[in-house]
Design a protein around this motif. Structure first.
Motif, PDB file in Angstrom:
ATOM      1  N   LEU A  49     -10.916  -9.036  69.540  1.00 48.10           N
ATOM      2  CA  LEU A  49     -11.005  -7.819  68.734  1.00 48.10           C
ATOM      3  C   LEU A  49      -9.642  -7.149  68.622  1.00 48.10           C
ATOM      4  CD1 LEU A  49     -12.459  -5.552  67.218  1.00 48.10           C
ATOM      5  CD2 LEU A  49     -13.221  -4.668  69.445  1.00 48.10           C
ATOM      6  N   PRO A 112     -25.237  -5.675  62.232  1.00 47.22           N
ATOM      7  CA  PRO A 112     -23.969  -5.979  62.892  1.00 47.22           C
ATOM      8  C   PRO A 112     -23.040  -6.673  61.898  1.00 47.22           C
ATOM      9  CG  PRO A 112     -25.651  -7.522  63.613  1.00 47.22           C
ATOM     10  CD  PRO A 112     -26.324  -6.527  62.706  1.00 47.22           C
ATOM     11  N   ALA A 118     -15.053  -4.542  62.845  1.00 46.39           N
ATOM     12  CA  ALA A 118     -16.357  -3.976  63.203  1.00 46.39           C
ATOM     13  C   ALA A 118     -17.329  -5.073  63.626  1.00 46.39           C
ATOM     14  CB  ALA A 118     -16.926  -3.181  62.031  1.00 46.39           C
ATOM     15  N   SER A 119     -17.321  -6.180  62.913  1.00 41.85           N
ATOM     16  CA  SER A 119     -18.217  -7.284  63.258  1.00 41.85           C
ATOM     17  C   SER A 119     -17.888  -7.840  64.632  1.00 41.85           C
ATOM     18  CB  SER A 119     -18.132  -8.376  62.195  1.00 41.85           C
ATOM     19  OG  SER A 119     -18.589  -7.878  60.953  1.00 41.85           O
ATOM     20  N   GLN A 120     -16.596  -7.935  64.958  1.00 42.12           N
ATOM     21  CA  GLN A 120     -16.209  -8.407  66.292  1.00 42.12           C
ATOM     22  C   GLN A 120     -16.605  -7.388  67.358  1.00 42.12           C
ATOM     23  OE1 GLN A 120     -15.221 -11.361  67.287  1.00 42.12           O
ATOM     24  NE2 GLN A 120     -14.982 -10.734  69.414  1.00 42.12           N
ATOM     25  N   ALA A 121     -16.534  -6.102  67.040  1.00 42.12           N
ATOM     26  CA  ALA A 121     -16.991  -5.073  67.985  1.00 42.12           C
ATOM     27  C   ALA A 121     -18.487  -5.241  68.253  1.00 42.12           C
ATOM     28  CB  ALA A 121     -16.682  -3.674  67.458  1.00 42.12           C
ATOM     29  N   HIS A 122     -19.249  -5.604  67.239  1.00 47.25           N
ATOM     30  CA  HIS A 122     -20.680  -5.858  67.442  1.00 47.25           C
ATOM     31  C   HIS A 122     -20.895  -7.090  68.337  1.00 47.25           C
ATOM     32  CE1 HIS A 122     -22.764  -2.825  65.129  1.00 47.25           C
ATOM     33  NE2 HIS A 122     -21.979  -3.043  64.089  1.00 47.25           N
ATOM     34  N   ARG A 125     -20.418  -5.885  71.731  1.00 48.28           N
ATOM     35  CA  ARG A 125     -21.597  -5.112  72.144  1.00 48.28           C
ATOM     36  C   ARG A 125     -22.683  -6.033  72.673  1.00 48.28           C
ATOM     37  NH1 ARG A 125     -26.172  -4.703  69.526  1.00 48.28           N
ATOM     38  NH2 ARG A 125     -25.298  -5.386  67.549  1.00 48.28           N
ATOM     39  N   ALA A 163     -17.744   0.008  66.546  1.00 52.50           N
ATOM     40  CA  ALA A 163     -17.994  -0.799  65.346  1.00 52.50           C
ATOM     41  C   ALA A 163     -18.147   0.112  64.130  1.00 52.50           C
ATOM     42  CB  ALA A 163     -19.236  -1.669  65.530  1.00 52.50           C
ATOM     43  N   ASN A 167     -15.636   0.237  60.975  1.00 53.30           N
ATOM     44  CA  ASN A 167     -16.138   0.027  59.617  1.00 53.30           C
ATOM     45  C   ASN A 167     -15.633   1.107  58.666  1.00 53.30           C
ATOM     46  OD1 ASN A 167     -17.519  -2.312  59.016  1.00 53.30           O
ATOM     47  ND2 ASN A 167     -19.426  -1.594  59.896  1.00 53.30           N
ATOM     48  N   ASP A 174     -20.944   1.769  57.268  1.00 56.32           N
ATOM     49  CA  ASP A 174     -21.908   0.920  57.940  1.00 56.32           C
ATOM     50  C   ASP A 174     -22.662   0.081  56.914  1.00 56.32           C
ATOM     51  OD1 ASP A 174     -21.461   2.064  60.554  1.00 56.32           O
ATOM     52  OD2 ASP A 174     -22.629   3.802  59.914  1.00 56.32           O
TER      53      ASP A 174
END
Length: 188
Positions: A49, A112, A118-122, A125, A163, A167, A174
């Motif tokens: 990330l 997600p 943001a997708s990598q943060a998901h 998660r 995330a 975004n 989102d």
């Protein structure tokens, strides 16, 4: 700090065991080793990330989280030892409050998805949740400190919030879930 790793390939794990920080040998399939592996994977995903574009304050936070995850992994490698302090959990609580305050209230579930950061943060998660589940399983069998479990719980929440923050970079938003009923024009 001196050189700790003078030899990487020791061959001592060829029989399916690994050494812990207290010199005990355990199965590579033990709950403790699974939990350590999940924390390591989470830290690696956060490293990935960090390859993305993001605000400097988020970057600084994620680097600190990587250091705390290394502490958590170290704590797991030495049964009964404490490296992850309760203050680390409080730091996540503060970050959660700070970043969540900047976001609009959610009215619907989000997917997600979004931009790559943001997708990598998901992904981070979900790996944090998996690491937490492994830590809970370990805690059901052996005594573990409270801070590691609390840290992973808060971290997964923080990664959800981050995330959403990521975004919003460059005007994004989102990605909202639409139930099949809504897609077909039905009423909720």
């Amino acid at each position: 700090m001196g050189n700790r790793l003078s030899q990487i390939a020791t061959r001592t794990g060829d029989a399916g065991t690994t050494g812990l920080g207290d010199n005990a040998r355990v199965s590579k399939n033990s709950l403790r080793v699974h939990a350590m592996g999940e924390v390591d994977e989470l830290n690696s995903h956060i490293g990935l990330l960090l390859c993305e574009d993001m605000p400097a304050d988020v970057r600084t936070l994620l680097v600190e989280i990587q250091h705390q995850l290394f502490n958590l992994g170290g704590e797991l490698s030495i049964p009964g030892y404490e490296l992850l302090k309760p203050e680390a959990v409080l730091a996540l609580d503060e970050a959660l409050a700070t970043y969540n305050e900047q976001l609009p209230r959610l009215q619907e579930f989000i997917l997600p998805a979004g931009n790559r950061a943001a997708s990598q943060a998901h992904v981070c998660r979900t790996v944090a949740r998996r690491a937490e589940r492994h830590l809970v399983a370990l805690g059901n069998e052996e005594a573990i400190k409270e801070a590691p479990r609390q840290y992973l719980n808060r971290l997964s929440d923080l990664m959800f919030v981050l995330a959403r923050v990521l975004n919003r970079m460059n005007g994004g938003d989102d990605v909202y879930w639409k139930s099949e009923r809504l897609q077909q024009g039905g009423q909720e």
